[in-house]
Design a protein around this motif. Structure first.
Motif, PDB file in Angstrom:
ATOM      1  N   THR A  88       0.823  -1.087  -0.046  1.00  0.00           N
ATOM      2  CA  THR A  88      -0.173  -0.096   0.032  1.00  0.00           C
ATOM      3  C   THR A  88       0.951   1.207  -0.239  1.00  0.00           C
ATOM      4  O   THR A  88       1.785   1.344   0.844  1.00  0.00           O
ATOM      5  N   PRO A  89       0.655   2.131  -1.031  1.00  0.00           N
ATOM      6  CA  PRO A  89       1.543   3.234  -1.058  1.00  0.00           C
ATOM      7  C   PRO A  89       0.740   4.451  -0.011  1.00  0.00           C
ATOM      8  O   PRO A  89      -0.487   4.595   0.035  1.00  0.00           O
ATOM      9  N   GLY A 116      -6.441   8.910 -14.797  1.00  0.00           N
ATOM     10  CA  GLY A 116      -5.054   9.260 -14.079  1.00  0.00           C
ATOM     11  C   GLY A 116      -5.343   9.860 -12.868  1.00  0.00           C
ATOM     12  O   GLY A 116      -4.109  10.337 -12.186  1.00  0.00           O
ATOM     13  N   ARG A 117      -6.436  10.270 -12.263  1.00  0.00           N
ATOM     14  CA  ARG A 117      -6.538  10.782 -11.131  1.00  0.00           C
ATOM     15  C   ARG A 117      -6.092   9.854  -9.881  1.00  0.00           C
ATOM     16  O   ARG A 117      -6.041   8.648  -9.956  1.00  0.00           O
ATOM     17  N   SER A 118      -5.668  10.554  -8.759  1.00  0.00           N
ATOM     18  CA  SER A 118      -4.911   9.860  -7.713  1.00  0.00           C
ATOM     19  C   SER A 118      -5.951   9.119  -6.643  1.00  0.00           C
ATOM     20  O   SER A 118      -7.102   9.572  -6.580  1.00  0.00           O
ATOM     21  N   ALA A 119      -5.415   8.044  -6.184  1.00  0.00           N
ATOM     22  CA  ALA A 119      -6.267   7.472  -5.113  1.00  0.00           C
ATOM     23  C   ALA A 119      -6.564   8.507  -4.088  1.00  0.00           C
ATOM     24  O   ALA A 119      -5.568   9.362  -3.963  1.00  0.00           O
ATOM     25  N   THR A 120      -7.441   8.358  -3.386  1.00  0.00           N
ATOM     26  CA  THR A 120      -7.965   9.115  -2.321  1.00  0.00           C
ATOM     27  C   THR A 120      -7.602   8.543  -0.813  1.00  0.00           C
ATOM     28  O   THR A 120      -7.568   9.385   0.147  1.00  0.00           O
ATOM     29  N   GLY A 121      -7.575   7.250  -0.914  1.00  0.00           N
ATOM     30  CA  GLY A 121      -7.322   6.531   0.933  1.00  0.00           C
ATOM     31  C   GLY A 121      -7.145   5.149   0.384  1.00  0.00           C
ATOM     32  O   GLY A 121      -7.077   4.602  -0.709  1.00  0.00           O
ATOM     33  N   VAL A 122      -7.318   4.851   1.523  1.00  0.00           N
ATOM     34  CA  VAL A 122      -7.250   3.177   1.819  1.00  0.00           C
ATOM     35  C   VAL A 122      -8.351   2.467   1.928  1.00  0.00           C
ATOM     36  O   VAL A 122      -8.949   2.819   3.262  1.00  0.00           O
ATOM     37  N   HIS A 123      -8.918   1.633   1.494  1.00  0.00           N
ATOM     38  CA  HIS A 123     -10.072   0.718   1.907  1.00  0.00           C
ATOM     39  C   HIS A 123      -9.624  -0.487   2.601  1.00  0.00           C
ATOM     40  O   HIS A 123      -9.898  -0.792   3.755  1.00  0.00           O
ATOM     41  N   ASP A 124      -8.602  -1.052   2.099  1.00  0.00           N
ATOM     42  CA  ASP A 124      -8.220  -2.344   2.524  1.00  0.00           C
ATOM     43  C   ASP A 124      -6.499  -2.373   1.789  1.00  0.00           C
ATOM     44  O   ASP A 124      -6.305  -2.109   0.787  1.00  0.00           O
ATOM     45  N   HIS A 179      -4.787  -8.950 -10.266  1.00  0.00           N
ATOM     46  CA  HIS A 179      -5.565  -8.225 -11.299  1.00  0.00           C
ATOM     47  C   HIS A 179      -6.424  -7.040 -10.655  1.00  0.00           C
ATOM     48  O   HIS A 179      -7.638  -6.753 -11.270  1.00  0.00           O
ATOM     49  N   THR A 180      -6.473  -6.725  -9.493  1.00  0.00           N
ATOM     50  CA  THR A 180      -7.277  -5.984  -8.836  1.00  0.00           C
ATOM     51  C   THR A 180      -6.962  -4.549  -9.576  1.00  0.00           C
ATOM     52  O   THR A 180      -5.866  -4.315 -10.069  1.00  0.00           O
ATOM     53  N   HIS A 181      -8.069  -3.919  -9.965  1.00  0.00           N
ATOM     54  CA  HIS A 181      -8.050  -2.531 -10.592  1.00  0.00           C
ATOM     55  C   HIS A 181      -8.048  -1.513  -9.570  1.00  0.00           C
ATOM     56  O   HIS A 181      -8.403  -0.192 -10.148  1.00  0.00           O
ATOM     57  N   SER A 182      -7.814  -1.611  -8.487  1.00  0.00           N
ATOM     58  CA  SER A 182      -7.806  -0.577  -7.662  1.00  0.00           C
ATOM     59  C   SER A 182      -6.630  -0.599  -6.876  1.00  0.00           C
ATOM     60  O   SER A 182      -6.366  -0.294  -5.541  1.00  0.00           O
ATOM     61  N   SER A 183      -5.190  -0.833  -7.716  1.00  0.00           N
ATOM     62  CA  SER A 183      -3.852  -0.847  -7.101  1.00  0.00           C
ATOM     63  C   SER A 183      -3.045   0.228  -7.646  1.00  0.00           C
ATOM     64  O   SER A 183      -3.489   0.956  -8.501  1.00  0.00           O
ATOM     65  N   LEU A 184      -1.665   0.332  -7.254  1.00  0.00           N
ATOM     66  CA  LEU A 184      -1.204   1.463  -7.561  1.00  0.00           C
ATOM     67  C   LEU A 184      -0.855   1.401  -9.023  1.00  0.00           C
ATOM     68  O   LEU A 184      -0.464   0.544  -9.481  1.00  0.00           O
ATOM     69  N   GLY A 185      -0.527   2.662  -9.533  1.00  0.00           N
ATOM     70  CA  GLY A 185      -0.387   3.005 -11.053  1.00  0.00           C
ATOM     71  C   GLY A 185       0.876   3.602 -11.066  1.00  0.00           C
ATOM     72  O   GLY A 185       1.715   3.703  -9.948  1.00  0.00           O
ATOM     73  N   GLY A 186       0.952   4.525 -12.224  1.00  0.00           N
ATOM     74  CA  GLY A 186       2.233   5.271 -12.411  1.00  0.00           C
ATOM     75  C   GLY A 186       3.234   4.532 -12.917  1.00  0.00           C
ATOM     76  O   GLY A 186       4.320   5.194 -13.008  1.00  0.00           O
ATOM     77  N   GLU A 285     -10.172   4.330  -4.050  1.00  0.00           N
ATOM     78  CA  GLU A 285      -9.440   3.853  -2.814  1.00  0.00           C
ATOM     79  C   GLU A 285      -8.604   2.370  -2.988  1.00  0.00           C
ATOM     80  O   GLU A 285      -9.344   1.770  -3.935  1.00  0.00           O
ATOM     81  N   TRP A 286      -7.533   2.538  -2.434  1.00  0.00           N
ATOM     82  CA  TRP A 286      -6.835   1.147  -2.603  1.00  0.00           C
ATOM     83  C   TRP A 286      -7.499   0.180  -2.091  1.00  0.00           C
ATOM     84  O   TRP A 286      -7.991   0.107  -1.102  1.00  0.00           O
ATOM     85  N   SER A 287      -7.612  -1.081  -2.920  1.00  0.00           N
ATOM     86  CA  SER A 287      -8.101  -2.262  -2.409  1.00  0.00           C
ATOM     87  C   SER A 287      -7.812  -3.511  -3.407  1.00  0.00           C
ATOM     88  O   SER A 287      -7.614  -3.203  -4.487  1.00  0.00           O
ATOM     89  N   GLY A 288      -7.723  -4.431  -2.663  1.00  0.00           N
ATOM     90  CA  GLY A 288      -7.611  -5.913  -3.276  1.00  0.00           C
ATOM     91  C   GLY A 288      -8.935  -6.454  -4.038  1.00  0.00           C
ATOM     92  O   GLY A 288      -8.574  -7.566  -4.486  1.00  0.00           O
ATOM     93  N   ASP A 289      -9.870  -5.941  -3.949  1.00  0.00           N
ATOM     94  CA  ASP A 289     -11.242  -6.416  -4.953  1.00  0.00           C
ATOM     95  C   ASP A 289     -11.441  -7.659  -4.254  1.00  0.00           C
ATOM     96  O   ASP A 289     -10.908  -7.928  -2.958  1.00  0.00           O
ATOM     97  N   TYR A 290     -12.210  -8.579  -4.793  1.00  0.00           N
ATOM     98  CA  TYR A 290     -12.308  -9.682  -4.098  1.00  0.00           C
ATOM     99  C   TYR A 290     -11.339 -10.641  -3.919  1.00  0.00           C
ATOM    100  O   TYR A 290     -11.108 -11.537  -2.994  1.00  0.00           O
ATOM    101  N   PRO A 291     -10.326 -10.791  -4.621  1.00  0.00           N
ATOM    102  CA  PRO A 291      -9.104 -11.512  -4.131  1.00  0.00           C
ATOM    103  C   PRO A 291      -8.463 -11.209  -2.832  1.00  0.00           C
ATOM    104  O   PRO A 291      -8.004 -12.000  -2.120  1.00  0.00           O
TER     105      PRO A 291
END
Length: 496
Positions: A88-89, A116-124, A179-186, A285-291
Motif C-alpha cells: 500500500t502506498p 489518471g486521477r490519484s487515489a484518495t485513501g485506503v479501503h483495504d 489483477h485488482t483494478h484498485s492498486s498502484l499505477g504510475g 481507494e486502494w483495495s484488493g477487490d475480491y481476491p
C-alpha cells in the motif's frame, strides 16, 4: 450592349479561373499522393500465416533445445519458506520518497475512465507475498502482488537484484498478480500504459520493485522442511463469459495448494479465473477487490498466509451478486469458504518430484489492427505498445500438478483446453496470468474477427498467438514429466 462569345469549354467566369482550377487539381493530387504514401508507410495486411511456418517459431524451438535438459524434475524432500510485505502506498506527502512508499499523489491502475486521477485513501491494504520451494538444488519462488499486473520494467529491476543477491535466474521466479483494478499505477510509460495506469512516475517503479525483491529474499531466508497438497473445487456461480456469453465456456475451478512447514506455519496458494473488477471505476481507494477478501478470509481461518494468483481471466467477468465492496466481500468470502472446506481432506506429502521449466518466447510482429484485413506496420505498432521482442512462459511442477505462468490476460477458454490436455496425460494444470510482462489478451483464435475490446483493441499480436502459446505450454508441461532424478543418488522409474 456588345456581347462577347465565350471560348468553347472555358469555365464560367472567364480565363482568370483556369489557374485556380489547375492549382486545386494539383493540390488534390498531392494530397492523394501523400495519403497513399502514408498508407504504404504505416499500413500493412494482417498476417495469417501459420505460426509453425514462421521464423519466430523456429527461433523459440532452437532456444528450447538448449534449455530442455534443465526442465527435468528431481525427487526429494521439500523445503518451503513464506513471506509477505505491505504494498500500500502512502499519499498526501509533501514529496515522493519511494524507499518509504510515500507519495504526493499516485493514480490507481485499471480503468481508463479514471483519467489518471490519484487515489484518495485506503479501503483495504495491498500486499506482496511469496512462497519459496526447494528440492535438492532446485529452488523456485512463486510471488504475487495485489496489483493490476507485474509490468516488465518492474520485473527487470527485480530480476537484476535477485540475480545479484541470490543468483536466481528468470525461470526460478514465478510472478503473478491478483489483477485488482484498485492498486498502484504510475509504473507505465507511453500512451497505452498510461491510459490504464495513469501518468508515469518512476518513483512508483522503485517502490514496486523493492517490495517484490524484498519478499522473495525473505521467503528464501525462511526455508524449512515442509509438505504440500493440491486440490480444486468448481464454483461456476461466481464467473461468466463476458465475450460471447452462453455461446462460450467458462473455467469455474478454484485451484489451490496447501503448504505446511514442519513447525505448523501454512501458506495457501489459490487461483480463480474471474476478473478482479467487482469494484467499479468510481472507486478511488486502494483495495484488493475480491481476491483481497479471499486472502483475508483464508488467513483468518488458517492463521497463515494466503496468496491469490490470477487465473485465465481473459473474457471472464466476476458474478458477485452485489455491487461495490459488499459484492467483493460476498464473492471473496464465498470462494474462501469453498477452499477452506477442502483443505482438511488434502493429502500432504513431503517427498515430491519438483521441476522448473522456463522458456523465452520469440513473439510475432505486433498486429494492431485498423480492420480485419489491415494493421499498422510493426515499426509504428511498437511505438504504441510497451512490449519487447520476447516474453516468458513457465511451468512449476509439483508431483502431478503443473502451475503455468503466462504474460497476458490468458483466456479462461484456452485454460480449459490446456487442463483437458493435462488430464488426458494423467496430471493436473493450473493456468495463471500476468507473469512479469504483458502482451494484451490471448483469446481463442475463433473470436479474433469479433468486434470489441478484447479481440479488436487488446489482441496485440494477431490470430496465431493463442495457438502458438498453447503449443509451447503443452510442450513445457510434458517435458517436465521426464524421468525423475532421485536426490539421494538413485534413479526413479520414469512417470507415464
Amino acid at each position: 450592349m456588345e456581347e462577347h462569345a465565350c471560348p468553347e469549354n472555358e469555365p464560367a467566369g472567364g480565363p482568370s479561373k483556369r489557374p485556380v482550377l489547375r492549382w486545386m487539381i494539383r493540390s488534390a493530387a498531392v494530397v492523394v499522393l501523400l495519403l497513399a504514401m502514408i498508407a504504404i508507410a504505416c499500413l500493412d495486411s494482417v498476417d495469417y500465416e501459420p505460426y509453425f511456418n514462421a521464423e519466430y517459431f523456429r527461433a523459440t524451438t532452437d532456444y528450447w533445445r538448449q534449455q530442455a535438459e534443465k526442465a527435468k524434475p528431481v525427487t526429494g524432500d521439500l523445503r518451503a519458506g513464506f513471506a509477505r510485505t505491505l504494498l500500500t502506498p502512502g499519499i498526501g506527502y509533501a514529496s515522493n520518497n519511494p524507499s518509504k512508499g510515500q507519495f504526493k499523489a499516485l493514480p490507481l491502475a485499471g480503468y481508463g475512465q479514471r483519467q489518471g486521477r490519484s487515489a484518495t485513501g485506503v479501503h483495504d491494504d495491498l500486499y506482496v507475498k511469496a512462497v519459496a520451494f526447494q528440492v535438492g538444488d532446485r529452488l523456485g519462488i512463486m510471488v504475487a502482488a495485489d496489483a493490476l499486473i507485474i509490468p516488465r520494467v518492474v520485473t527487470d529491476i527485480v530480476l537484476e537484484q535477485l540475480d545479484r543477491d541470490l543468483k536466481l535466474s528468470r525461470a526460478q521466479v514465478y510472478f503473478s498478480a491478483t489483477h485488482t483494478h484498485s492498486s498502484l499505477g504510475g509504473w507505465g510509460e507511453g500512451w497505452v500504459a498510461e491510459a490504464f495506469a495513469g501518468g508515469y512516475q518512476p518513483e512508483a517503479i522503485s517502490w514496486f520493485a523493492d517490495r517484490l525483491a524484498g519478499v522473495v529474499r525473505a521467503a528464501v531466508a525462511d526455508l524449512s522442511s515442509a509438505s504440500i497438497g493440491h486440490g480444486r473445487v468448481a464454483r461456476p456461480e461466481y464467473v461468466r463469459n463476458r465475450l460471447v456469453g452462453e455461446r462460450g465456456r467458462v473455467d469455474p475451478e478454484l485451484s489451490f495448494a496447501l503448504v505446511r512447514q514442519s513447525d505448523g506455519d501454512t501458506a495457501v496458494l489459490g487461483s480463480y479465473a474471474a476478473h478482479a473488477t467487482v469494484l467499479p471505476a468510481g472507486n478511488m481507494e486502494w483495495s484488493g477487490d475480491y481476491p483481497g477478501c479471499w486472502q483475508r478470509a483464508v488467513e483468518k481461518a488458517t492463521g497463515g498466509i494466503a496468496i491469490f494468483l490470477a487465473g485465465g481471466m481473459g473474457s471472464h467477468s466476476p458474478v458477485a451478486g452485489e455491487k461495490g465492496f459488499v459484492g467483493a466481500e460476498r464473492m471473496g468470502n464465498g470462494l474462501a469458504q469453498a477452499c477452506l472446506d477442502q483443505l482438511p481432506g488434502l493429502s500432504l506429502t513431503n517427498r515430491i518430484a519438483f521441476a522448473i521449466a522456463g522458456l523465452e518466447i520469440t513473439l510475432p510482429e505486433p498486429q494492431v489492427r485498423i480492420s480485419d484485413a489491415i494493421r499498422l506496420r510493426p515499426w509504428l505498432a511498437r511505438r504504441l505498445l510497451p512490449v519487447g521482442q520476447r516474453v516468458f512462459l513457465q511451468v512449476f511442477r509439483f508431483q502431478d500438478w503443473r502451475w503455468v505462468s503466462t504474460p497476458c490476460d490468458f483466456s479462461g477458454e484456452l485454460a480449459l483446453e490446456i487442463k483437458d490436455f493435462a488430464r488426458s496425460r494423467g496430471f493436473q494444470a493450473v493456468i495463471t496470468s500476468f507473469n512479469g510482462d504483458y502482451v494484451g489478451y490471448v483469446i481463442p483464435s475463433r473470436y479474433y474477427h469479433l468486434e470489441g475490446y478484447e479481440p479488436r483493441l487488446m489482441s496485440f499480436f494477431g490470430p496465431n498467438l493463442p495457438d502458438y502459446f498453447e503449443e509451447w505450454i503443452r510442450r513445457l508441461m510434458v517435458d517436465s514429466i521426464h524421468p525423475t532424478v532421485e536426490i539421494q543418488g538413485e534413479i526413479s522409474v520414469a512417470e507415464h
